[in-house]
Design a protein around this motif. Structure first.
Motif, PDB file in Angstrom:
ATOM      1  N   UNK A  29      25.670  37.365  12.148  1.00  9.16           N
ATOM      2  CA  UNK A  29      25.898  38.857  12.474  1.00  9.16           C
ATOM      3  C   UNK A  29      25.295  39.808  13.693  1.00  9.16           C
ATOM      4  N   UNK A  30      23.255  39.586  12.938  1.00  7.21           N
ATOM      5  CA  UNK A  30      22.905  40.129  13.878  1.00  7.21           C
ATOM      6  C   UNK A  30      22.997  39.472  15.310  1.00  7.21           C
ATOM      7  N   UNK A  31      22.986  38.407  15.529  1.00 11.72           N
ATOM      8  CA  UNK A  31      22.876  37.780  16.811  1.00 11.72           C
ATOM      9  C   UNK A  31      24.307  37.779  17.442  1.00 11.72           C
ATOM     10  N   UNK A  32      25.408  38.457  16.737  1.00 14.77           N
ATOM     11  CA  UNK A  32      26.675  38.511  17.139  1.00 14.77           C
ATOM     12  C   UNK A  32      26.545  40.333  18.131  1.00 14.77           C
ATOM     13  N   UNK A  33      25.675  40.501  17.756  1.00 12.36           N
ATOM     14  CA  UNK A  33      25.436  42.497  18.009  1.00 12.36           C
ATOM     15  C   UNK A  33      24.762  41.905  18.939  1.00 12.36           C
ATOM     16  N   UNK A  34      24.206  41.538  19.375  1.00 15.62           N
ATOM     17  CA  UNK A  34      22.844  41.865  20.082  1.00 15.62           C
ATOM     18  C   UNK A  34      22.580  41.948  21.132  1.00 15.62           C
ATOM     19  N   UNK A  35      23.438  41.919  22.218  1.00 16.39           N
ATOM     20  CA  UNK A  35      23.937  41.615  23.956  1.00 16.39           C
ATOM     21  C   UNK A  35      24.746  43.138  23.503  1.00 16.39           C
ATOM     22  N   UNK A  36      25.804  43.909  22.547  1.00 24.87           N
ATOM     23  CA  UNK A  36      26.872  45.262  22.692  1.00 24.87           C
ATOM     24  C   UNK A  36      25.122  45.876  23.067  1.00 24.87           C
ATOM     25  N   UNK A  37      24.514  45.818  21.942  1.00 22.30           N
ATOM     26  CA  UNK A  37      23.317  46.499  21.386  1.00 22.30           C
ATOM     27  C   UNK A  37      22.318  47.098  22.323  1.00 22.30           C
ATOM     28  N   UNK A  42      21.505  51.439  27.241  1.00 25.28           N
ATOM     29  CA  UNK A  42      21.537  51.931  28.648  1.00 25.28           C
ATOM     30  C   UNK A  42      22.333  53.208  28.574  1.00 25.28           C
ATOM     31  N   UNK A  43      23.017  52.330  27.507  1.00 23.50           N
ATOM     32  CA  UNK A  43      24.349  54.623  27.783  1.00 23.50           C
ATOM     33  C   UNK A  43      23.852  55.308  27.601  1.00 23.50           C
ATOM     34  N   UNK A  44      22.648  55.142  26.465  1.00 26.93           N
ATOM     35  CA  UNK A  44      22.526  56.250  24.878  1.00 26.93           C
ATOM     36  C   UNK A  44      22.568  56.173  24.148  1.00 26.93           C
ATOM     37  N   UNK A  45      23.879  55.571  23.752  1.00 27.01           N
ATOM     38  CA  UNK A  45      24.592  54.798  22.827  1.00 27.01           C
ATOM     39  C   UNK A  45      24.461  53.514  21.278  1.00 27.01           C
ATOM     40  N   UNK A  46      24.695  54.289  20.279  1.00 23.79           N
ATOM     41  CA  UNK A  46      24.413  52.979  19.337  1.00 23.79           C
ATOM     42  C   UNK A  46      25.558  52.704  18.870  1.00 23.79           C
ATOM     43  N   UNK A  51      31.618  50.783  17.674  1.00 22.30           N
ATOM     44  CA  UNK A  51      32.995  50.294  17.202  1.00 22.30           C
ATOM     45  C   UNK A  51      33.636  51.576  17.788  1.00 22.30           C
ATOM     46  N   UNK A  52      33.367  53.182  17.078  1.00 23.85           N
ATOM     47  CA  UNK A  52      34.840  53.603  18.068  1.00 23.85           C
ATOM     48  C   UNK A  52      35.056  53.375  19.206  1.00 23.85           C
ATOM     49  N   UNK A  53      34.860  52.880  20.766  1.00 20.94           N
ATOM     50  CA  UNK A  53      35.437  52.446  21.350  1.00 20.94           C
ATOM     51  C   UNK A  53      36.134  51.110  20.801  1.00 20.94           C
ATOM     52  N   UNK A  81      29.505  61.125  16.444  1.00 20.01           N
ATOM     53  CA  UNK A  81      29.465  59.601  17.923  1.00 20.01           C
ATOM     54  C   UNK A  81      31.058  60.560  18.583  1.00 20.01           C
ATOM     55  N   UNK A  82      32.079  60.626  18.221  1.00 27.49           N
ATOM     56  CA  UNK A  82      33.375  61.097  18.807  1.00 27.49           C
ATOM     57  C   UNK A  82      33.030  61.408  19.431  1.00 27.49           C
ATOM     58  N   UNK A  83      32.522  62.565  19.582  1.00 24.33           N
ATOM     59  CA  UNK A  83      32.727  63.970  20.172  1.00 24.33           C
ATOM     60  C   UNK A  83      31.430  63.894  21.361  1.00 24.33           C
ATOM     61  N   UNK A  84      30.525  63.329  21.469  1.00 27.86           N
ATOM     62  CA  UNK A  84      30.360  62.592  22.180  1.00 27.86           C
ATOM     63  C   UNK A  84      30.736  61.570  23.493  1.00 27.86           C
ATOM     64  N   UNK A  85      31.299  60.581  22.667  1.00 30.63           N
ATOM     65  CA  UNK A  85      32.420  59.957  23.990  1.00 30.63           C
ATOM     66  C   UNK A  85      33.157  60.935  24.521  1.00 30.63           C
ATOM     67  N   UNK A  86      33.700  61.603  23.483  1.00 30.40           N
ATOM     68  CA  UNK A  86      35.813  62.822  24.157  1.00 30.40           C
ATOM     69  C   UNK A  86      34.418  63.365  25.027  1.00 30.40           C
ATOM     70  N   UNK A  87      33.087  64.325  25.386  1.00 32.96           N
ATOM     71  CA  UNK A  87      32.149  64.900  26.161  1.00 32.96           C
ATOM     72  C   UNK A  87      32.032  64.153  27.622  1.00 32.96           C
TER      73      UNK A  87
END
Lengths: 163, 163
Positions: A29-37, A42-46, A51-53, A81-87
């Motif tokens: 699970x850790x390695x699975x998420x590493x590239x996306x993390x 770069x977008x300042x996201x986590x 998950x929301x996207x 999180x959602x507020x940021x994504x909408x903004x």
DNA sequence: GACGATATGTCAACAACACTGACTTATTTT
DNA sequence: AAAATAAGTCAGTGTTGTTGACATATCGTC
């Protein structure tokens, strides 16, 4: 009779087998998420943004409360999180037509694009693992994961041959 | 030719299959840790404490740097958690004999006990899933998880029939 | 024996992401 | 009209990770 040396003690083997499963889940699970993390940084996201996207992409026009049911977090956690994504223009909110209290969520073109990029590495990992392991292994993988998750969640993965 | 209605388009099926895998990993992993997470709250600990307790239990007399290699976190992150566990009497540190710079970590009796409690629910989940899915499924589960994790990590799960 | 590398620890600041609790607004249902 | 629901907001808190800088003890080597 306990067969300690040969490792043939069934209880001992079982304990080792279970611990290996625990660890495999953790490492995979850790390695699975590493590239996306890494990409999210770069977008300042986590990871929460991913998950929301992801789930908004998977369920276009989902309501906020349905999304909360999937994520099982509080609305206060989601709202940051959602507020940021909408903004930032990755998600748009549409007022519900049947129920005007609802804010139905949908990815923008920009949102679809980042979703594709973020999920691509994960899709690749799964695709490679599935291809190397073979079809029977895939069935086993799915069966065990279904057995591990809480029963109510299993409904999300109904077999196609059942109406 | 695209067969959208019947769902028989192989590309479409494949995409759905991959997305289901992504989601199954997410739900299974989250539910998998839920009981331990709840138990940890009572001690004022978090999931990080469980990981440290788990791997120290799994590798008695492990050095701090070897533990860091497994967890892949910074020593500053580890030190906060490890410090608490030592102060609260779940882990003891032994100065290394060959290399006196090392602090070799070991669970106390209290540490062994909490480890057993924390991991028990996870062991149960795996054991039930394994039993219900059957031996072939277990093999498939392992094969796919090994394929998902980073290659260097796979060495931790070497087959028993290989010397 | 001096010197560079290694193992560990510590202080400080920061960010992501979860939580609780309290309260508001708009809309639907009863 | 009143109660319930969907969504949003403000404020405070805790866990867990990060970076950067620095300190100490010990090991290995020239």
């Amino acid at each position: 009779m306990t067969d300690l040396k040969t490792g043939a003690n069934p209880l001992f083997l079982r304990e080792e087998e279970l611990r290996q499963a625990i660890e495999m889940l953790y490492f995979a699970y850790r390695d699975f998420t590493s590239e996306a993390d890494a990409m999210l940084e770069k977008y300042g996201f986590g990871r929460a943004h991913h998950r929301v996207i992801y789930f908004v992409g998977r369920h276009p026009m989902i309501s906020v409360s349905d999304l909360l049911d999937i994520l099982k977090i509080t609305k206060q956690s989601l709202s940051r999180v959602l507020g940021q994504l909408v903004r930032d223009g990755f998600i748009v909110q549409h007022r519900g037509t049947a129920d005007r209290r609802q804010r139905l969520l949908e990815l923008t073109a920009k949102g679809v694009e980042i979703e594709r990029q973020l999920t691509e590495a994960q899709r690749q990992r799964i695709a490679n693992a599935y291809r190397e392991a073979g079809g029977d292994a895939v069935q086993g993988f799915r069966a065990v994961l279904l057995g591990i998750m809480d029963a109510p969640e299993r409904g999300r993965f109904a077999r196609r041959d059942q109406p």
